[in-house]
Design a protein around this motif. Structure first.
Motif, PDB file in Angstrom:
ATOM      1  N   GLU A   1       0.835  -1.206   0.000  1.00  0.00           N
ATOM      2  CA  GLU A   1       0.000   0.000   0.000  1.00  0.00           C
ATOM      3  C   GLU A   1       0.870   1.258   0.000  1.00  0.00           C
ATOM      4  OE1 GLU A   1      -3.035   0.278  -0.566  1.00  0.00           O
ATOM      5  OE2 GLU A   1      -4.016  -1.621  -0.052  1.00  0.00           O
ATOM      6  N   GLN A   2       1.998   1.203   0.682  1.00  0.00           N
ATOM      7  CA  GLN A   2       2.920   2.344   0.650  1.00  0.00           C
ATOM      8  C   GLN A   2       3.471   2.566  -0.754  1.00  0.00           C
ATOM      9  OE1 GLN A   2       5.924   1.552   3.590  1.00  0.00           O
ATOM     10  NE2 GLN A   2       4.666   2.296   5.297  1.00  0.00           N
ATOM     11  N   HIS A   3       3.788   1.456  -1.433  1.00  0.00           N
ATOM     12  CA  HIS A   3       4.268   1.571  -2.812  1.00  0.00           C
ATOM     13  C   HIS A   3       3.168   2.150  -3.709  1.00  0.00           C
ATOM     14  CE1 HIS A   3       7.272  -1.896  -1.857  1.00  0.00           C
ATOM     15  NE2 HIS A   3       7.699  -0.733  -1.417  1.00  0.00           N
ATOM     16  N   ALA A   4       1.938   1.722  -3.476  1.00  0.00           N
ATOM     17  CA  ALA A   4       0.815   2.231  -4.276  1.00  0.00           C
ATOM     18  C   ALA A   4       0.630   3.730  -4.047  1.00  0.00           C
ATOM     19  CB  ALA A   4      -0.461   1.478  -3.925  1.00  0.00           C
ATOM     20  N   ALA A   5       0.740   4.163  -2.782  1.00  0.00           N
ATOM     21  CA  ALA A   5       0.597   5.589  -2.477  1.00  0.00           C
ATOM     22  C   ALA A   5       1.701   6.404  -3.143  1.00  0.00           C
ATOM     23  CB  ALA A   5       0.616   5.796  -0.963  1.00  0.00           C
ATOM     24  N   ALA A   6       2.924   5.859  -3.141  1.00  0.00           N
ATOM     25  CA  ALA A   6       4.037   6.563  -3.791  1.00  0.00           C
ATOM     26  C   ALA A   6       3.807   6.639  -5.299  1.00  0.00           C
ATOM     27  CB  ALA A   6       5.347   5.849  -3.485  1.00  0.00           C
ATOM     28  N   LEU A   7       3.289   5.558  -5.872  1.00  0.00           N
ATOM     29  CA  LEU A   7       3.028   5.536  -7.312  1.00  0.00           C
ATOM     30  C   LEU A   7       1.933   6.537  -7.677  1.00  0.00           C
ATOM     31  CD1 LEU A   7       3.786   4.091  -9.962  1.00  0.00           C
ATOM     32  CD2 LEU A   7       1.999   2.414  -9.462  1.00  0.00           C
ATOM     33  N   ARG A   8       0.901   6.580  -6.832  1.00  0.00           N
ATOM     34  CA  ARG A   8      -0.177   7.544  -7.092  1.00  0.00           C
ATOM     35  C   ARG A   8       0.352   8.973  -7.005  1.00  0.00           C
ATOM     36  NH1 ARG A   8      -6.289   7.368  -4.705  1.00  0.00           N
ATOM     37  NH2 ARG A   8      -7.072   9.172  -5.822  1.00  0.00           N
ATOM     38  N   GLY A   9       1.213   9.225  -6.020  1.00  0.00           N
ATOM     39  CA  GLY A   9       1.805  10.559  -5.899  1.00  0.00           C
ATOM     40  C   GLY A   9       2.624  10.932  -7.122  1.00  0.00           C
ATOM     41  N   ALA A  10       3.362   9.948  -7.668  1.00  0.00           N
ATOM     42  CA  ALA A  10       4.161  10.215  -8.865  1.00  0.00           C
ATOM     43  C   ALA A  10       3.271  10.555 -10.056  1.00  0.00           C
ATOM     44  CB  ALA A  10       5.030   9.006  -9.178  1.00  0.00           C
ATOM     45  N   PHE A  11       2.172   9.829 -10.206  1.00  0.00           N
ATOM     46  CA  PHE A  11       1.248  10.115 -11.306  1.00  0.00           C
ATOM     47  C   PHE A  11       0.620  11.498 -11.141  1.00  0.00           C
ATOM     48  CE2 PHE A  11       0.785   5.379 -12.097  1.00  0.00           C
ATOM     49  CZ  PHE A  11       1.378   5.435 -13.347  1.00  0.00           C
ATOM     50  N   THR A  12       0.260  11.845  -9.897  1.00  0.00           N
ATOM     51  CA  THR A  12      -0.330  13.160  -9.641  1.00  0.00           C
ATOM     52  C   THR A  12       0.654  14.271 -10.002  1.00  0.00           C
ATOM     53  OG1 THR A  12      -1.689  12.254  -7.868  1.00  0.00           O
ATOM     54  CG2 THR A  12      -1.368  14.635  -7.886  1.00  0.00           C
ATOM     55  N   MET A  13       1.923  14.081  -9.640  1.00  0.00           N
ATOM     56  CA  MET A  13       2.945  15.077  -9.960  1.00  0.00           C
ATOM     57  C   MET A  13       3.105  15.228 -11.469  1.00  0.00           C
ATOM     58  SD  MET A  13       7.014  14.988  -9.085  1.00  0.00           S
ATOM     59  CE  MET A  13       7.235  13.634 -10.242  1.00  0.00           C
ATOM     60  N   LEU A  14       3.138  14.096 -12.183  1.00  0.00           N
ATOM     61  CA  LEU A  14       3.270  14.160 -13.643  1.00  0.00           C
ATOM     62  C   LEU A  14       2.059  14.830 -14.278  1.00  0.00           C
ATOM     63  CD1 LEU A  14       4.752  10.602 -14.340  1.00  0.00           C
ATOM     64  CD2 LEU A  14       5.927  12.796 -14.582  1.00  0.00           C
ATOM     65  N   GLN A  15       0.873  14.535 -13.726  1.00  0.00           N
ATOM     66  CA  GLN A  15      -0.345  15.151 -14.258  1.00  0.00           C
ATOM     67  C   GLN A  15      -0.289  16.668 -14.111  1.00  0.00           C
ATOM     68  OE1 GLN A  15      -4.002  14.298 -12.112  1.00  0.00           O
ATOM     69  NE2 GLN A  15      -5.086  14.017 -14.032  1.00  0.00           N
ATOM     70  N   GLN A  16       0.127  17.142 -12.952  1.00  0.00           N
ATOM     71  CA  GLN A  16       0.232  18.579 -12.727  1.00  0.00           C
ATOM     72  C   GLN A  16       1.317  19.206 -13.608  1.00  0.00           C
ATOM     73  OE1 GLN A  16      -1.879  20.374 -10.925  1.00  0.00           O
ATOM     74  NE2 GLN A  16      -2.990  18.472 -10.486  1.00  0.00           N
ATOM     75  N   LEU A  17       2.405  18.475 -13.810  1.00  0.00           N
ATOM     76  CA  LEU A  17       3.487  18.969 -14.670  1.00  0.00           C
ATOM     77  C   LEU A  17       3.007  19.131 -16.105  1.00  0.00           C
ATOM     78  CD1 LEU A  17       6.478  19.677 -15.160  1.00  0.00           C
ATOM     79  CD2 LEU A  17       6.903  17.217 -15.489  1.00  0.00           C
ATOM     80  N   PHE A  18       2.294  18.136 -16.617  1.00  0.00           N
ATOM     81  CA  PHE A  18       1.812  18.209 -17.996  1.00  0.00           C
ATOM     82  C   PHE A  18       0.798  19.331 -18.163  1.00  0.00           C
ATOM     83  CE2 PHE A  18       2.803  13.457 -18.456  1.00  0.00           C
ATOM     84  CZ  PHE A  18       4.062  13.751 -18.939  1.00  0.00           C
ATOM     85  N   LYS A  19      -0.032  19.564 -17.143  1.00  0.00           N
ATOM     86  CA  LYS A  19      -0.987  20.671 -17.218  1.00  0.00           C
ATOM     87  C   LYS A  19      -0.273  22.006 -17.268  1.00  0.00           C
ATOM     88  CE  LYS A  19      -4.977  18.552 -14.899  1.00  0.00           C
ATOM     89  NZ  LYS A  19      -5.844  18.578 -13.695  1.00  0.00           N
ATOM     90  N   SER A  20       0.806  22.124 -16.494  1.00  0.00           N
ATOM     91  CA  SER A  20       1.500  23.409 -16.407  1.00  0.00           C
ATOM     92  C   SER A  20       2.192  23.787 -17.700  1.00  0.00           C
ATOM     93  CB  SER A  20       2.509  23.388 -15.253  1.00  0.00           C
ATOM     94  OG  SER A  20       3.545  22.452 -15.532  1.00  0.00           O
ATOM     95  N   VAL A  21       2.588  22.800 -18.526  1.00  0.00           N
ATOM     96  CA  VAL A  21       3.248  23.096 -19.785  1.00  0.00           C
ATOM     97  C   VAL A  21       2.280  23.020 -20.967  1.00  0.00           C
ATOM     98  CG1 VAL A  21       5.511  22.407 -18.936  1.00  0.00           C
ATOM     99  CG2 VAL A  21       4.048  20.730 -20.080  1.00  0.00           C
ATOM    100  N   GLY A  22       1.007  22.789 -20.664  1.00  0.00           N
ATOM    101  CA  GLY A  22      -0.024  22.814 -21.699  1.00  0.00           C
ATOM    102  C   GLY A  22      -0.045  21.590 -22.590  1.00  0.00           C
ATOM    103  N   LEU A  23       0.353  20.413 -22.071  1.00  0.00           N
ATOM    104  CA  LEU A  23       0.324  19.183 -22.864  1.00  0.00           C
ATOM    105  C   LEU A  23      -0.933  18.399 -22.541  1.00  0.00           C
ATOM    106  CD1 LEU A  23       4.037  18.011 -22.534  1.00  0.00           C
ATOM    107  CD2 LEU A  23       2.963  19.180 -24.429  1.00  0.00           C
TER     108      LEU A  23
END
Length: 213
Positions: free
Chosen positions: A191-213
C-alpha cells in the motif's frame, strides 16, 4: 487510481507487473470460456422474475397456487436469459448478487457472470465503454438490446491464493485502462508503494498541465 491497482501479499516484488484492461476484485459466479470479442451487459438489479412490483401485495391462497407461482417465475427468468442469449450476450457484469436460477441459465446459455461489482467499478466500466446499466423489461423480451459493451477478453486471474477477473474493454475514448499489480511480502508495504506511485502520477499530471500538454 484506486480501481486501477491491486496489491498482492506473499509474492516476490519481481512478480509486480502492468496488465492491460482492469482487474475486478472477485471471482466468476459462472465462467464460460469464449474467444474473440464478447458482447457485454452491465446490470444493477436482479434478473430473476418477480411476482410483485412496488406497492403490490401478492397473496398465495394454496399450495397449488404457490407451486404454479414458482413455475411462472422460473419460466419468466428463463425467458429473460434466452433474450440475452438471442442478443449474443457472452458476459454479464452485475452490481448485485443474482439468484441461483439466473446463474444456472447463464451457464446453460454460455454466459460468464461476475457479481457484486462495487459502485466504483460500475462507474469505471461506464466511463470506459460509454454504456449505461441495462434494465430488463418483462413486457419486451424480443427487441434488440442496445446497452452493450465489447470486451476484448475476459479470463480468470490467479494472484497468490486469490482468484480475480481480468477483463479488457473496447474504449470509446483515448483512455486505455491498465492495472498495476503490486507484489511484496506484506499488504502494508504494498500500500505504501501504491501511495508513492499515485503521488508520482499526480505530480506528472500537474506537470503536464503546467506546460499545456
Amino acid at each position: 487510481f484506486a480501481q486501477l491497482y491491486l496489491v498482492v501479499a506473499g509474492l516476490p516484488v519481481s512478480c509486480s507487473r502492468v496488465l492491460p484492461g482492469i482487474v475486478l476484485r472477485r471471482d466468476f459466479a459462472a465462467y464460460c470460456p469464449a474467444h474473440g470479442d464478447l458482447r457485454t451487459l452491465l446490470v444493477t438489479q436482479p434478473l430473476r422474475a418477480t411476482l410483485v412490483g412496488p406497492g403490490i401485495e401478492f397473496v398465495v391462497g394454496s399450495e397449488v397456487q404457490y407451486g404454479d407461482s414458482l413455475r411462472w417465475v422460473s419460466r419468466r427468468t428463463e425467458a429473460v436469459m434466452k433474450h440475452l442469449q438471442s442478443n449474443d450476450i457472452k458476459l454479464l457484469l452485475s452490481s448485485v448478487k443474482q439468484e441461483e436460477d439466473v446463474i444456472y441459465y447463464a451457464k446453460l446459455y454460455g454466459m460468464s457472470v461476475v457479481e457484486c461489482l462495487s459502485e466504483e467499478e460500475v462507474a469505471l466500466i461506464c466511463e470506459i465503454t460509454g454504456v449505461s446499466p441495462y434494465t430488463p423489461s418483462g413486457d419486451n423480451l424480443h427487441g434488440e438490446i442496445t446497452e452493450t459493451a465489447v470486451a476484448t477478453f475476459c479470463q480468470p486471474l490467479l494472484l497468490g491464493s486469490k482468484r480475480y477477473v481480468h477483463v479488457g474493454f473496447t474504449s470509446i475514448c483515448a483512455f486505455q485502462p491498465h492495472c498495476v499489480i503490486l507484489c511484496g511480502p506484506v499488504d502494508a508495504a504494498n500500500e505504501q508503494h501504491a501511495a508513492a506511485l499515485r503521488g508520482a502520477f499526480t505530480m506528472l499530471q500537474q506537470l503536464f498541465k503546467s506546460v499545456g500538454l
